[in-house]
Motif scaffolding. Structure first.
Motif, PDB file in Angstrom:
ATOM      1  N   VAL A  37       1.139  -1.017   0.258  1.00 45.82           N
ATOM      2  CA  VAL A  37       0.041   0.654  -0.076  1.00 45.82           C
ATOM      3  C   VAL A  37       0.608   0.946  -0.201  1.00 45.82           C
ATOM      4  O   VAL A  37       0.518   2.130  -0.626  1.00 45.82           O
ATOM      5  CB  VAL A  37      -1.340   0.075   1.239  1.00 45.82           C
ATOM      6  N   GLU A  38       2.000   1.154   0.695  1.00 47.17           N
ATOM      7  CA  GLU A  38       2.554   2.474   0.760  1.00 47.17           C
ATOM      8  C   GLU A  38       3.322   3.009  -0.602  1.00 47.17           C
ATOM      9  O   GLU A  38       3.580   3.872  -1.022  1.00 47.17           O
ATOM     10  CB  GLU A  38       3.720   2.020   1.576  1.00 47.17           C
ATOM     11  N   LEU A  39       4.073   1.772  -0.828  1.00 45.96           N
ATOM     12  CA  LEU A  39       4.324   2.364  -2.648  1.00 45.96           C
ATOM     13  C   LEU A  39       3.459   2.218  -3.103  1.00 45.96           C
ATOM     14  O   LEU A  39       3.765   3.423  -4.185  1.00 45.96           O
ATOM     15  CB  LEU A  39       5.147   0.772  -2.980  1.00 45.96           C
ATOM     16  N   ARG A  67      -9.800  -0.216  -0.401  1.00 48.61           N
ATOM     17  CA  ARG A  67     -10.165   1.058  -1.928  1.00 48.61           C
ATOM     18  C   ARG A  67      -8.266   1.787  -0.867  1.00 48.61           C
ATOM     19  O   ARG A  67      -8.935   2.274  -0.639  1.00 48.61           O
ATOM     20  CB  ARG A  67     -10.477   1.007  -2.085  1.00 48.61           C
ATOM     21  N   CYS A  68      -7.802   1.887  -1.955  1.00 52.14           N
ATOM     22  CA  CYS A  68      -7.365   4.007  -1.730  1.00 52.14           C
ATOM     23  C   CYS A  68      -7.661   4.261  -3.101  1.00 52.14           C
ATOM     24  O   CYS A  68      -7.704   4.350  -4.339  1.00 52.14           O
ATOM     25  CB  CYS A  68      -6.149   4.098  -2.128  1.00 52.14           C
ATOM     26  N   LEU A  99       0.461  -4.823  -8.820  1.00 55.32           N
ATOM     27  CA  LEU A  99       0.053  -5.500  -7.679  1.00 55.32           C
ATOM     28  C   LEU A  99      -1.761  -5.319  -7.036  1.00 55.32           C
ATOM     29  O   LEU A  99      -1.163  -5.982  -6.327  1.00 55.32           O
ATOM     30  CB  LEU A  99       1.274  -4.046  -7.385  1.00 55.32           C
ATOM     31  N   ALA A 100      -2.065  -4.281  -7.605  1.00 52.70           N
ATOM     32  CA  ALA A 100      -3.818  -4.236  -6.868  1.00 52.70           C
ATOM     33  C   ALA A 100      -3.764  -4.875  -8.058  1.00 52.70           C
ATOM     34  O   ALA A 100      -3.778  -5.503  -8.977  1.00 52.70           O
ATOM     35  CB  ALA A 100      -3.882  -2.298  -7.691  1.00 52.70           C
ATOM     36  N   ARG A 101      -5.335  -5.272  -6.887  1.00 60.06           N
ATOM     37  CA  ARG A 101      -6.267  -6.001  -7.544  1.00 60.06           C
ATOM     38  C   ARG A 101      -7.010  -5.866  -9.464  1.00 60.06           C
ATOM     39  O   ARG A 101      -6.815  -6.180  -9.814  1.00 60.06           O
ATOM     40  CB  ARG A 101      -7.115  -6.515  -6.509  1.00 60.06           C
ATOM     41  N   ARG A 102      -6.966  -4.529  -8.937  1.00 57.59           N
ATOM     42  CA  ARG A 102      -8.090  -3.858 -10.344  1.00 57.59           C
ATOM     43  C   ARG A 102      -7.196  -1.885  -9.927  1.00 57.59           C
ATOM     44  O   ARG A 102      -7.243  -1.367  -8.373  1.00 57.59           O
ATOM     45  CB  ARG A 102      -9.365  -3.918 -10.569  1.00 57.59           C
ATOM     46  N   TRP A 103      -7.674  -1.456 -10.598  1.00 61.58           N
ATOM     47  CA  TRP A 103      -8.200   0.308 -10.900  1.00 61.58           C
ATOM     48  C   TRP A 103      -7.495   0.683 -11.843  1.00 61.58           C
ATOM     49  O   TRP A 103      -8.330   0.400 -12.732  1.00 61.58           O
ATOM     50  CB  TRP A 103      -5.672   0.835 -10.390  1.00 61.58           C
ATOM     51  N   VAL A 113     -10.470  11.175 -10.301  1.00 58.74           N
ATOM     52  CA  VAL A 113      -9.441  10.339  -8.608  1.00 58.74           C
ATOM     53  C   VAL A 113      -9.045   8.773  -9.067  1.00 58.74           C
ATOM     54  O   VAL A 113      -9.775   8.348 -10.046  1.00 58.74           O
ATOM     55  CB  VAL A 113     -10.890  10.146  -8.024  1.00 58.74           C
ATOM     56  N   VAL A 114      -7.561   9.309  -9.001  1.00 55.56           N
ATOM     57  CA  VAL A 114      -7.612   7.411  -9.260  1.00 55.56           C
ATOM     58  C   VAL A 114      -6.955   6.562  -8.679  1.00 55.56           C
ATOM     59  O   VAL A 114      -6.840   7.068  -6.800  1.00 55.56           O
ATOM     60  CB  VAL A 114      -5.943   7.818 -10.156  1.00 55.56           C
ATOM     61  N   TRP A 115      -7.978   5.651  -8.704  1.00 49.01           N
ATOM     62  CA  TRP A 115      -8.441   4.134  -7.414  1.00 49.01           C
ATOM     63  C   TRP A 115      -7.854   3.353  -7.377  1.00 49.01           C
ATOM     64  O   TRP A 115      -6.938   3.113  -8.123  1.00 49.01           O
ATOM     65  CB  TRP A 115      -9.383   4.338  -6.950  1.00 49.01           C
ATOM     66  N   PHE A 116      -6.678   2.463  -6.369  1.00 50.14           N
ATOM     67  CA  PHE A 116      -6.536   0.864  -6.410  1.00 50.14           C
ATOM     68  C   PHE A 116      -7.023   0.613  -5.422  1.00 50.14           C
ATOM     69  O   PHE A 116      -7.615   1.337  -4.540  1.00 50.14           O
ATOM     70  CB  PHE A 116      -4.819   0.955  -6.817  1.00 50.14           C
ATOM     71  N   GLU A 117      -7.233  -1.301  -5.769  1.00 51.16           N
ATOM     72  CA  GLU A 117      -7.738  -1.651  -4.935  1.00 51.16           C
ATOM     73  C   GLU A 117      -6.966  -3.330  -4.387  1.00 51.16           C
ATOM     74  O   GLU A 117      -6.342  -3.751  -5.290  1.00 51.16           O
ATOM     75  CB  GLU A 117      -9.149  -2.107  -5.120  1.00 51.16           C
ATOM     76  N   ILE A 118      -6.817  -3.472  -3.144  1.00 55.31           N
ATOM     77  CA  ILE A 118      -5.762  -4.707  -2.428  1.00 55.31           C
ATOM     78  C   ILE A 118      -6.553  -5.666  -1.683  1.00 55.31           C
ATOM     79  O   ILE A 118      -7.903  -5.192  -1.147  1.00 55.31           O
ATOM     80  CB  ILE A 118      -4.302  -3.873  -1.613  1.00 55.31           C
ATOM     81  N   ASP A 119      -6.490  -7.496  -1.631  1.00 51.82           N
ATOM     82  CA  ASP A 119      -7.169  -8.082  -1.081  1.00 51.82           C
ATOM     83  C   ASP A 119      -6.713  -7.752  -0.128  1.00 51.82           C
ATOM     84  O   ASP A 119      -5.556  -7.950   0.278  1.00 51.82           O
ATOM     85  CB  ASP A 119      -6.473  -9.127  -2.025  1.00 51.82           C
ATOM     86  N   ARG A 120      -7.668  -7.505   0.543  1.00 54.90           N
ATOM     87  CA  ARG A 120      -7.622  -7.686   2.761  1.00 54.90           C
ATOM     88  C   ARG A 120      -6.751  -9.104   3.111  1.00 54.90           C
ATOM     89  O   ARG A 120      -6.991 -10.137   1.814  1.00 54.90           O
ATOM     90  CB  ARG A 120      -8.377  -7.718   2.902  1.00 54.90           C
TER      91      ARG A 120
END
Length: 124
Positions: A37-39, A67-68, A99-103, A113-120
């Protein structure tokens, strides 16, 4: 389940965004996602502050995924491109894509807005 910040469009913004994201993930017991997430936050915030003239927004949402969302006042949507070995930049969205699940990116009345999701539970 929501963390929201304003970041001034300055060189220090990506570092501040990384620290804020790490603190939110620690608060939510999701430290295992911190490195990824930090990257990704750093890459997306760097892109946003490069051209923004007003404060950039950073929002983390904890649902079934993490989601970020990074908002700025620039209407142009980012596009994924393959950077050449000699290019100084151009790798940020490539990393997000890998690296993201989707963006994605959404144009707004006053920017995007630019967004990405990472699986918990997945460190990427």
């Amino acid at each position: 389940d929501v963390a929201y910040w304003f970041l001034e469009p300055e060189d220090a913004a990506p570092g501040r965004a990384r620290r804020l994201a790490r603190r939110a993930l620690t608060r939510w017991g999701m430290e295992e996602l911190s490195d990824s997430v930090e990257l990704l936050v750093s890459e997306v915030v760097t892109n946003a502050v490069r051209y923004a003239t007003r404060p950039v927004t950073l929002r983390l949402l904890r649902t079934d995924v993490l989601r970020c969302e990074v908002g700025d006042d620039v209407p142009q949507l980012p596009r994924l491109r393959q950077a050449r070995a000699t290019d100084e930049g151009g790798r940020g969205l490539y990393l997000v894509n890998r690296l993201a699940r989707r963006w994605g990116a959404t144009r707004l009345n006053a920017g995007k807005v630019v967004w990405f999701e990472i699986d918990r539970g997945s460190a990427g």
